[in-house]
Scaffold this motif. Sequence first.
Motif, mmCIF file in Angstrom:
data_model
loop_
_atom_site.group_PDB
_atom_site.id
_atom_site.type_symbol
_atom_site.label_atom_id
_atom_site.label_comp_id
_atom_site.label_asym_id
_atom_site.label_seq_id
_atom_site.Cartn_x
_atom_site.Cartn_y
_atom_site.Cartn_z
ATOM 1 N N SER A 1 0.860 -1.487 -0.047
ATOM 2 C CA SER A 1 0.220 -0.299 0.120
ATOM 3 C C SER A 1 0.990 1.182 -0.156
ATOM 4 N N THR B 1 4.372 -6.088 -4.875
ATOM 5 C CA THR B 1 4.551 -6.779 -5.090
ATOM 6 C C THR B 1 4.536 -8.494 -5.177
ATOM 7 N N HIS C 1 -0.654 -4.187 -9.651
ATOM 8 C CA HIS C 1 -0.086 -4.257 -8.241
ATOM 9 C C HIS C 1 -1.042 -4.978 -7.809
ATOM 10 N N ASN C 2 -2.296 -4.696 -8.039
ATOM 11 C CA ASN C 2 -3.441 -6.232 -7.124
ATOM 12 C C ASN C 2 -4.167 -7.073 -7.609
ATOM 13 N N SER D 1 -10.251 -10.060 -10.976
ATOM 14 C CA SER D 1 -9.902 -8.871 -10.412
ATOM 15 C C SER D 1 -9.770 -8.060 -11.733
ATOM 16 N N ARG E 1 -8.633 0.251 -2.440
ATOM 17 C CA ARG E 1 -7.270 -0.250 -2.739
ATOM 18 C C ARG E 1 -7.896 -2.281 -3.552
ATOM 19 N N GLY E 2 -8.226 -2.223 -4.092
ATOM 20 C CA GLY E 2 -8.690 -2.849 -4.445
ATOM 21 C C GLY E 2 -9.220 -4.543 -3.834
ATOM 22 N N ILE E 3 -8.843 -3.981 -2.553
ATOM 23 C CA ILE E 3 -8.590 -5.944 -2.155
ATOM 24 C C ILE E 3 -10.086 -6.816 -2.303
ATOM 25 N N THR F 1 -8.831 -8.705 -5.026
ATOM 26 C CA THR F 1 -7.222 -9.471 -4.389
ATOM 27 C C THR F 1 -7.627 -10.496 -3.840
#
Lengths: 422, 422, 422
Positions: free
Chosen positions: A65, A217, A277-278, A311, A332-334, A337
């Motif tokens: 992050s 990552t 990244h995610n 994703s 943050r796209g969790i 992911t």
Amino acid sequence: MGSKYPRSLRFHLPLWAFLLQVASILLFCFFISYDTLQMDQKFMVTYQVFQDLTLMAALGFGFLSSSLRRHSWSGVAFNFFMLALGVQGSILLDYFLGKTIQQNEPFDLFSIRKATMSTVPMLISAVAVLGKANLVQLAVMVLLEAAAFGAVKVVDKQVFTMDDHTIMMHGHVFGAYFGLLVAWCLSRSLPREMDEKAQTEKLQMATGSSLFGMLGTLFLWIFWPSFNSALVESQFINDKKRAVFNTYYALAVSAVTATSMSALSHPQGKINMVHVHNAVLAGGVAVGAPCFLITSPWIAMVLGLTAGLISIVGAKCLPVCLNHMLQIRNPRGIHYTFGLPGLLGAVTYILLIPISYNYPRLMVNNYMIKDWGALSFALAMGMVSGLLTGCLLKVKMWRAPHVAKYFDDQAFWEFPHLAVGF
Amino acid sequence: MGSKYPRSLRFHLPLWAFLLQVASILLFCFFISYDTLQMDQKFMVTYQVFQDLTLMAALGFGFLSSSLRRHSWSGVAFNFFMLALGVQGSILLDYFLGKTIQQNEPFDLFSIRKATMSTVPMLISAVAVLGKANLVQLAVMVLLEAAAFGAVKVVDKQVFTMDDHTIMMHGHVFGAYFGLLVAWCLSRSLPREMDEKAQTEKLQMATGSSLFGMLGTLFLWIFWPSFNSALVESQFINDKKRAVFNTYYALAVSAVTATSMSALSHPQGKINMVHVHNAVLAGGVAVGAPCFLITSPWIAMVLGLTAGLISIVGAKCLPVCLNHMLQIRNPRGIHYTFGLPGLLGAVTYILLIPISYNYPRLMVNNYMIKDWGALSFALAMGMVSGLLTGCLLKVKMWRAPHVAKYFDDQAFWEFPHLAVGF
Amino acid sequence: MGSKYPRSLRFHLPLWAFLLQVASILLFCFFISYDTLQMDQKFMVTYQVFQDLTLMAALGFGFLSSSLRRHSWSGVAFNFFMLALGVQGSILLDYFLGKTIQQNEPFDLFSIRKATMSTVPMLISAVAVLGKANLVQLAVMVLLEAAAFGAVKVVDKQVFTMDDHTIMMHGHVFGAYFGLLVAWCLSRSLPREMDEKAQTEKLQMATGSSLFGMLGTLFLWIFWPSFNSALVESQFINDKKRAVFNTYYALAVSAVTATSMSALSHPQGKINMVHVHNAVLAGGVAVGAPCFLITSPWIAMVLGLTAGLISIVGAKCLPVCLNHMLQIRNPRGIHYTFGLPGLLGAVTYILLIPISYNYPRLMVNNYMIKDWGALSFALAMGMVSGLLTGCLLKVKMWRAPHVAKYFDDQAFWEFPHLAVGF
């Protein structure tokens, strides 16, 4: 700019953290001791796996992050703080839970390994909440989440008779939805323009910071096979091997899929750094639960492809729908992911059990009901406890009476104005 | 600034990458499966070596070229993309090549290890070309190089009966000269002023970026002994040990030599950061081929010293001559890191074989001819295929009809102007 | 800005370094050879530990001091240079010392491991001096320190009959006080306003640089258990296990303590980044010497807590007293990371020996006198040799006659104004 907390809060938080640490030492003093009798010839080998896990947790999640300029330093530092405190807490929790269910496991490297893995859901949730919560709220959230995940672990073990590996893989789903719902509650309380300011700010990334994000990552990517195979029992050596191979293939495919789909979905063919990244990790999460069951690499690769597609498509399409309907902003796209790929993996695991006979499960139907039950329980528990925690954190108690609504937690980690002597 | 590609190209490249991925999964589905019978007690130990290789390839080569501010992010991301795709391709290629030459190797961790090492020449070439080629050109180059290196591997194995270790060490030479010739072709097509702009820009380095470059260099430096010893057969345990030791000593000496020579060759006694980045690895490359033959540390150290001297003297003197005569500009110093030291190592290997009797080679003359043949073939193949690839990439097809000649590929990886929802 | 050294010095330093390297190769050529007879089945396992040590030394200590913007690059590069040269020197020194005391150890991975650990005191001292000394001074300091630490090792082994593990743990104390006293001598020679300029400058940190500092800290944190257990003999497998566990617990506790105490001691409840960087490692240093003796985790945790408290309280209160009385400025906090925690650990070790009977020491009193003697000797030797070295470095010989007093060594590592060809 200075912190706007009232003095009492500012003073109390670190004091509480310190007292928690002292309490943890006292509990260790009375309950935990080493197993001196056990001789372990393979100690150095298992130690390497444990080191990989620590490296993932400290560097991977820490720098994941860090691509947001304002929160980079606080993200790394708080992640580290949570890890150091969380592992101690998890060891104690596992010990007391083992006592209650009359299951006395010897205390060894395996305990620390399990404890490190138990803190991963908290690290995932913290990534979702970072930038929306202040340090006090984060600390309260972590304590509540540890308790809730402890409950999930006991119920999974006692009621649904799941093994450690599957429980930990449910942890991804638990952590992601817990974090999402806390973030949802907190973002509702922020005024709209503040939230938009936060959205705009996400675009302001320095190249250096984005390289740190990539570093995190890549660390997660490289050590994910260790993570997925860490709790697969070593008596089935082929299970462990298969867990490593399948995770590796799934990660490779999801990385390629994520990169190409990100370019494909962009009107100008550019690759969105944050998507990559995610999404790169989605394959490893999806293959997590069934990794030791899969007997051909292509099944793992299909899982990786699907997770990569989910994703990227999720990051592109879902936000539009969700924004309009539920006012959920995916932090943050969790969700894409860890949340959805984790669900995909858990469902695949349940479907693969009747096919793979090398796992000793005779009464398939009976077991499938248990597996569905365990997954639903982890998901529901994550959502309900996340919602409750979020509501609790919205209470004014955790913020100063007359404080700016959106507030930067970086001030907390900022360099002091006057360095004394050093 | 937006990408100036025509829409069709922008759309096709990621689509091709995605279809390549789907094709790879289908091929895996029909041909590759796990060896379930094989029980491997030492699995966790060999897994560590494999992890070291992945770490080197993903972090080391990725951040090696990140010291250039404009290309830092695209360098890391494309390196990662190539690795994930390249390993899959190499596994399939090795399988089909093994089929054609009636040599059925079991599929296990060793296969992935070999596949990871087979992608290293491509990563080396990509470092040379980065900043001169766009993403489409890079993708085409990687495919052509994979095919050419596959041919080298088959010929080396069938005609020259080389072992895997030596073939992989020839890969450095192959990759370096392939990349150099592609870069030479491409830089000839750039107008002179554009090229000078690129030269000037190299000086504009942020401290942060140069630290990332150092990080990549250090990762490569630390894990290079793993790389050199990965394919040395484990039945000769002393060979593996010697490979590790010799590589370690050679790297230590080349690091000291490179640092001091860099300062010595500068009129003001300063140390040129980029020289150090490149030269530090030269010792490990030079000792690569003969590392398991050398029986005294000082021979490895002399090799490291020579390689360090070559890389620094080469970086200082050769560019002047080459620039005037051949118009070759040495991109990113790979000539002095991988090209010349790789040649030095290969020649040392051939000269050491008659001396070291612990290697089962009786008819020395016969074998030496074979060794010289294999080296020359790898070198010639690298240069010829590089030249052909470079000419192919200069064709207008890969660029838009009316596009600026020098063009930044970072735009491709840039953060989009409008982040949707996330 | 250009370097202000006279030409002779600028030219001589790298030449000396190069000649030192050539001399080292010659010595290796005549004296050091591999043990070809020894077959080591566990080679790959011990190799991993060795790799962890190299990673710690190259990345951890390198990036530890990179948070200071001006010295970041030179810190990483010089740390690396010292490591590469120092390991060769230590191997040679160990060989010749082994010769004099008639103790012929076989040359193997254990030798390199010990040599890597012997360079750690030099890396610690260099962190203390960085920014106060120029490169010439650093090189002279490292040579003198290597000789002094060699003397400590011989006396510890011959007179006090200490084992390798304890000698290395005394190295922390030795390195810290050596560095502190050199820094004290050097800072006295700087005019006051220059020193204040240096103080102010420490506040100017870029976020990127502080993340690099965090990266170094985390690498050290993760691999510290490997460091502490590296020289614990492997025949007592439980000793090694205990060493790993105790170090892990102590580090976790000291991280939590340092973070919370840093916030508690700040008037606005902020966390001082530099305090955390330094204090986080204090627990691991404190538990270093007694790590294999401690039989319950809570003792290690109490040590970690104490070390964390010492490092933060020390950083807050001691500078004020010391500044007024002794004019000592604590450079980069190594006093509180390596000095005081190292002393704490050494004292704990001596006190724990009578309690722990599993260590074969019957005549406790006799041994305790020896232990106290060895510790005092290491401490005194570090202070005396540091003072002498500091006085020597103040001599005008090492600086140009008419040079600005405070001078930036970064110029030395700076990118040249004119990049030749590359």
